[in-house]
Scaffold this motif. Structure first.
Motif, PDB file in Angstrom:
ATOM      1  N   ALA A 280      31.906 -22.472 -14.873  1.00  0.00           N
ATOM      2  CA  ALA A 280      32.576 -21.887 -16.023  1.00  0.00           C
ATOM      3  C   ALA A 280      31.771 -22.148 -17.294  1.00  0.00           C
ATOM      4  CB  ALA A 280      33.986 -22.466 -16.161  1.00  0.00           C
ATOM      5  N   HIS A 281      31.652 -21.129 -18.119  1.00  0.00           N
ATOM      6  CA  HIS A 281      30.943 -21.263 -19.378  1.00  0.00           C
ATOM      7  C   HIS A 281      31.921 -21.576 -20.499  1.00  0.00           C
ATOM      8  CE1 HIS A 281      26.960 -20.090 -18.076  1.00  0.00           C
ATOM      9  NE2 HIS A 281      27.443 -19.032 -17.464  1.00  0.00           N
ATOM     10  N   TYR A 282      31.420 -22.251 -21.517  1.00  0.00           N
ATOM     11  CA  TYR A 282      32.199 -22.502 -22.724  1.00  0.00           C
ATOM     12  C   TYR A 282      31.386 -22.031 -23.921  1.00  0.00           C
ATOM     13  CZ  TYR A 282      34.566 -24.752 -26.583  1.00  0.00           C
ATOM     14  OH  TYR A 282      35.224 -24.972 -27.779  1.00  0.00           O
ATOM     15  N   PRO A 283      32.071 -21.345 -24.825  1.00  0.00           N
ATOM     16  CA  PRO A 283      33.458 -20.877 -24.788  1.00  0.00           C
ATOM     17  C   PRO A 283      33.594 -19.647 -23.886  1.00  0.00           C
ATOM     18  CG  PRO A 283      32.389 -20.142 -26.795  1.00  0.00           C
ATOM     19  CD  PRO A 283      31.400 -21.013 -26.101  1.00  0.00           C
ATOM     20  N   PRO A 284      34.828 -19.236 -23.582  1.00  0.00           N
ATOM     21  CA  PRO A 284      35.016 -18.074 -22.698  1.00  0.00           C
ATOM     22  C   PRO A 284      34.335 -16.811 -23.227  1.00  0.00           C
ATOM     23  CG  PRO A 284      37.071 -19.281 -22.966  1.00  0.00           C
ATOM     24  CD  PRO A 284      36.099 -19.893 -23.934  1.00  0.00           C
ATOM     25  N   ALA A 285      34.415 -16.579 -24.537  1.00  0.00           N
ATOM     26  CA  ALA A 285      33.685 -15.479 -25.170  1.00  0.00           C
ATOM     27  C   ALA A 285      32.386 -16.037 -25.737  1.00  0.00           C
ATOM     28  CB  ALA A 285      34.527 -14.840 -26.272  1.00  0.00           C
ATOM     29  N   PRO A 286      31.281 -15.332 -25.588  1.00  0.00           N
ATOM     30  CA  PRO A 286      29.980 -15.892 -25.955  1.00  0.00           C
ATOM     31  C   PRO A 286      29.758 -16.050 -27.456  1.00  0.00           C
ATOM     32  CG  PRO A 286      29.748 -13.602 -25.296  1.00  0.00           C
ATOM     33  CD  PRO A 286      31.169 -13.991 -24.995  1.00  0.00           C
ATOM     34  N   VAL A 287      28.785 -16.890 -27.768  1.00  0.00           N
ATOM     35  CA  VAL A 287      28.295 -17.067 -29.132  1.00  0.00           C
ATOM     36  C   VAL A 287      27.001 -16.268 -29.254  1.00  0.00           C
ATOM     37  CG1 VAL A 287      27.352 -18.715 -30.804  1.00  0.00           C
ATOM     38  CG2 VAL A 287      29.326 -19.354 -29.378  1.00  0.00           C
ATOM     39  N   LEU A 288      26.897 -15.450 -30.299  1.00  0.00           N
ATOM     40  CA  LEU A 288      25.702 -14.634 -30.505  1.00  0.00           C
ATOM     41  C   LEU A 288      24.818 -15.273 -31.574  1.00  0.00           C
ATOM     42  CD1 LEU A 288      24.088 -12.000 -30.033  1.00  0.00           C
ATOM     43  CD2 LEU A 288      25.488 -10.942 -31.826  1.00  0.00           C
ATOM     44  N   ILE A 289      23.553 -15.531 -31.223  1.00  0.00           N
ATOM     45  CA  ILE A 289      22.589 -16.094 -32.171  1.00  0.00           C
ATOM     46  C   ILE A 289      21.589 -15.009 -32.537  1.00  0.00           C
ATOM     47  CG2 ILE A 289      20.953 -17.951 -32.632  1.00  0.00           C
ATOM     48  CD1 ILE A 289      22.156 -19.530 -30.353  1.00  0.00           C
ATOM     49  N   VAL A 290      21.492 -14.695 -33.834  1.00  0.00           N
ATOM     50  CA  VAL A 290      20.620 -13.624 -34.300  1.00  0.00           C
ATOM     51  C   VAL A 290      19.542 -14.216 -35.203  1.00  0.00           C
ATOM     52  CG1 VAL A 290      20.497 -11.389 -35.455  1.00  0.00           C
ATOM     53  CG2 VAL A 290      22.605 -12.067 -34.276  1.00  0.00           C
ATOM     54  N   ASP A 291      18.277 -14.117 -34.769  1.00  0.00           N
ATOM     55  CA  ASP A 291      17.147 -14.632 -35.552  1.00  0.00           C
ATOM     56  C   ASP A 291      15.888 -13.967 -35.023  1.00  0.00           C
ATOM     57  OD1 ASP A 291      15.103 -16.297 -36.782  1.00  0.00           O
ATOM     58  OD2 ASP A 291      16.686 -17.775 -37.120  1.00  0.00           O
ATOM     59  N   ASP A 292      15.024 -13.524 -35.913  1.00  0.00           N
ATOM     60  CA  ASP A 292      13.808 -12.852 -35.469  1.00  0.00           C
ATOM     61  C   ASP A 292      12.732 -13.827 -34.998  1.00  0.00           C
ATOM     62  OD1 ASP A 292      13.631 -13.573 -38.281  1.00  0.00           O
ATOM     63  OD2 ASP A 292      11.672 -12.588 -38.256  1.00  0.00           O
ATOM     64  N   GLU A 293      12.937 -15.127 -35.223  1.00  0.00           N
ATOM     65  CA  GLU A 293      11.962 -16.127 -34.802  1.00  0.00           C
ATOM     66  C   GLU A 293      12.362 -16.714 -33.443  1.00  0.00           C
ATOM     67  OE1 GLU A 293      11.496 -19.085 -37.785  1.00  0.00           O
ATOM     68  OE2 GLU A 293      10.925 -17.670 -39.359  1.00  0.00           O
ATOM     69  N   GLU A 294      11.484 -16.518 -32.461  1.00  0.00           N
ATOM     70  CA  GLU A 294      11.767 -16.993 -31.111  1.00  0.00           C
ATOM     71  C   GLU A 294      11.990 -18.501 -31.067  1.00  0.00           C
ATOM     72  OE1 GLU A 294      12.487 -16.775 -27.047  1.00  0.00           O
ATOM     73  OE2 GLU A 294      12.246 -15.150 -28.498  1.00  0.00           O
ATOM     74  N   GLN A 295      11.193 -19.252 -31.816  1.00  0.00           N
ATOM     75  CA  GLN A 295      11.322 -20.706 -31.818  1.00  0.00           C
ATOM     76  C   GLN A 295      12.691 -21.140 -32.327  1.00  0.00           C
ATOM     77  OE1 GLN A 295       8.216 -22.709 -33.958  1.00  0.00           O
ATOM     78  NE2 GLN A 295       9.025 -24.759 -33.550  1.00  0.00           N
ATOM     79  N   ALA A 296      13.201 -20.464 -33.339  1.00  0.00           N
ATOM     80  CA  ALA A 296      14.519 -20.797 -33.877  1.00  0.00           C
ATOM     81  C   ALA A 296      15.612 -20.500 -32.865  1.00  0.00           C
ATOM     82  CB  ALA A 296      14.766 -20.018 -35.168  1.00  0.00           C
ATOM     83  N   LEU A 297      15.473 -19.391 -32.149  1.00  0.00           N
ATOM     84  CA  LEU A 297      16.463 -19.039 -31.124  1.00  0.00           C
ATOM     85  C   LEU A 297      16.483 -20.078 -30.010  1.00  0.00           C
ATOM     86  CD1 LEU A 297      15.956 -15.171 -30.678  1.00  0.00           C
ATOM     87  CD2 LEU A 297      17.876 -16.341 -31.770  1.00  0.00           C
ATOM     88  N   VAL A 298      15.299 -20.454 -29.546  1.00  0.00           N
ATOM     89  CA  VAL A 298      15.210 -21.426 -28.449  1.00  0.00           C
ATOM     90  C   VAL A 298      15.776 -22.778 -28.873  1.00  0.00           C
ATOM     91  CG1 VAL A 298      13.620 -22.735 -26.995  1.00  0.00           C
ATOM     92  CG2 VAL A 298      13.255 -20.286 -27.360  1.00  0.00           C
ATOM     93  N   ALA A 299      15.451 -23.216 -30.092  1.00  0.00           N
ATOM     94  CA  ALA A 299      15.923 -24.510 -30.570  1.00  0.00           C
ATOM     95  C   ALA A 299      17.445 -24.540 -30.682  1.00  0.00           C
ATOM     96  CB  ALA A 299      15.295 -24.828 -31.925  1.00  0.00           C
ATOM     97  N   ALA A 300      18.039 -23.494 -31.247  1.00  0.00           N
ATOM     98  CA  ALA A 300      19.490 -23.440 -31.395  1.00  0.00           C
ATOM     99  C   ALA A 300      20.164 -23.364 -30.030  1.00  0.00           C
ATOM    100  CB  ALA A 300      19.884 -22.242 -32.254  1.00  0.00           C
ATOM    101  N   ASP A 301      19.594 -22.563 -29.134  1.00  0.00           N
ATOM    102  CA  ASP A 301      20.154 -22.410 -27.791  1.00  0.00           C
ATOM    103  C   ASP A 301      20.156 -23.753 -27.051  1.00  0.00           C
ATOM    104  OD1 ASP A 301      20.723 -20.209 -25.496  1.00  0.00           O
ATOM    105  OD2 ASP A 301      19.443 -21.805 -24.677  1.00  0.00           O
TER     106      ASP A 301
END
Length: 201
Positions: free
Chosen positions: A4-25
């Protein structure tokens, strides 16, 4: 066996920098927030949000094609139930004020401390869940019939007030959020089980 994933509805991360996306994820996943979708192209945000329910949006401001400042008011207008957390390196006070006026749920400055990021997302997710549960509860209370009347078959009553209580208990039974009636309903079930078949006015 699926996890099971948390939260049930996903969180969307929007950033044009791949490094920022990976770090936040990685930061969010390490703290149990695993239902995450990332997006590098701001032009795709509207389409993604239209696909279904979302718990929160992490939105960068400085992006090509469509900036976060352009996207923020549109997201808030079209999806008012979804908290939007602005994550940016822009430390100008005027920009922060504008974002909050446009409906941002929170405003985080890069580089964001891991604990601060996780706390903001958890708070946003909880807010989203509370809004959804309140809407579901209001809908259930306005309904004329119970979805599962068999759950209350041991209690015989013709009282409209009691049927209203049944609808309330049914509405909150599926939510993980704390409700005042949860303890009350537990004692009620315990009491009614010992008086099965009893008639109530």
């Amino acid at each position: 066996m699926s996890i099971a994933h948390y939260p049930p509805a996903p969180v969307l991360i929007v950033d044009d920098e791949e490094q920022a996306l990976v770090a936040a994820d990685l930061t969010l996943r390490s703290e149990g927030i695993t239902n995450i979708v990332t997006c590098r192209d701001s032009r795709l945000v509207a389409g993604k949000l239209a696909e279904g329910e979302w718990s929160a949006v992490l939105l960068d401001l400085s992006m090509p094609h469509a900036t976060g400042l352009e996207l923020l008011p549109r997201i808030v207008q079209e999806h008012p139930e979804v908290p939007v957390i602005v994550v940016t390196a822009n430390a100008e006070l005027d920009t922060a004020v504008q974002c909050m006026r446009d409906g941002a749920f929170d405003y985080l400055l890069k580089p964001v401390e891991d604990a601060r990021l996780v706390s903001a997302v958890r708070h946003a997710v909880e807010m989203h869940q509370a809004r959804c549960e309140n809407e579901r509860l209001a809908h259930a209370l306005q309904a004329d019939a119970l979805e599962h009347p068999e759950a209350f078959s041991a209690i015989v009553t013709a009282s409209p007030a009691m049927h209203g209580v049944f609808r309330y208990v049914e509405a909150i039974s599926a939510t993980p959020l704390p409700r005042w009636a949860s303890g009350c309903s537990t004692r009620w079930r315990s009491s009614s089980s010992s008086r099965s078949g009893s008639d109530f006015p």
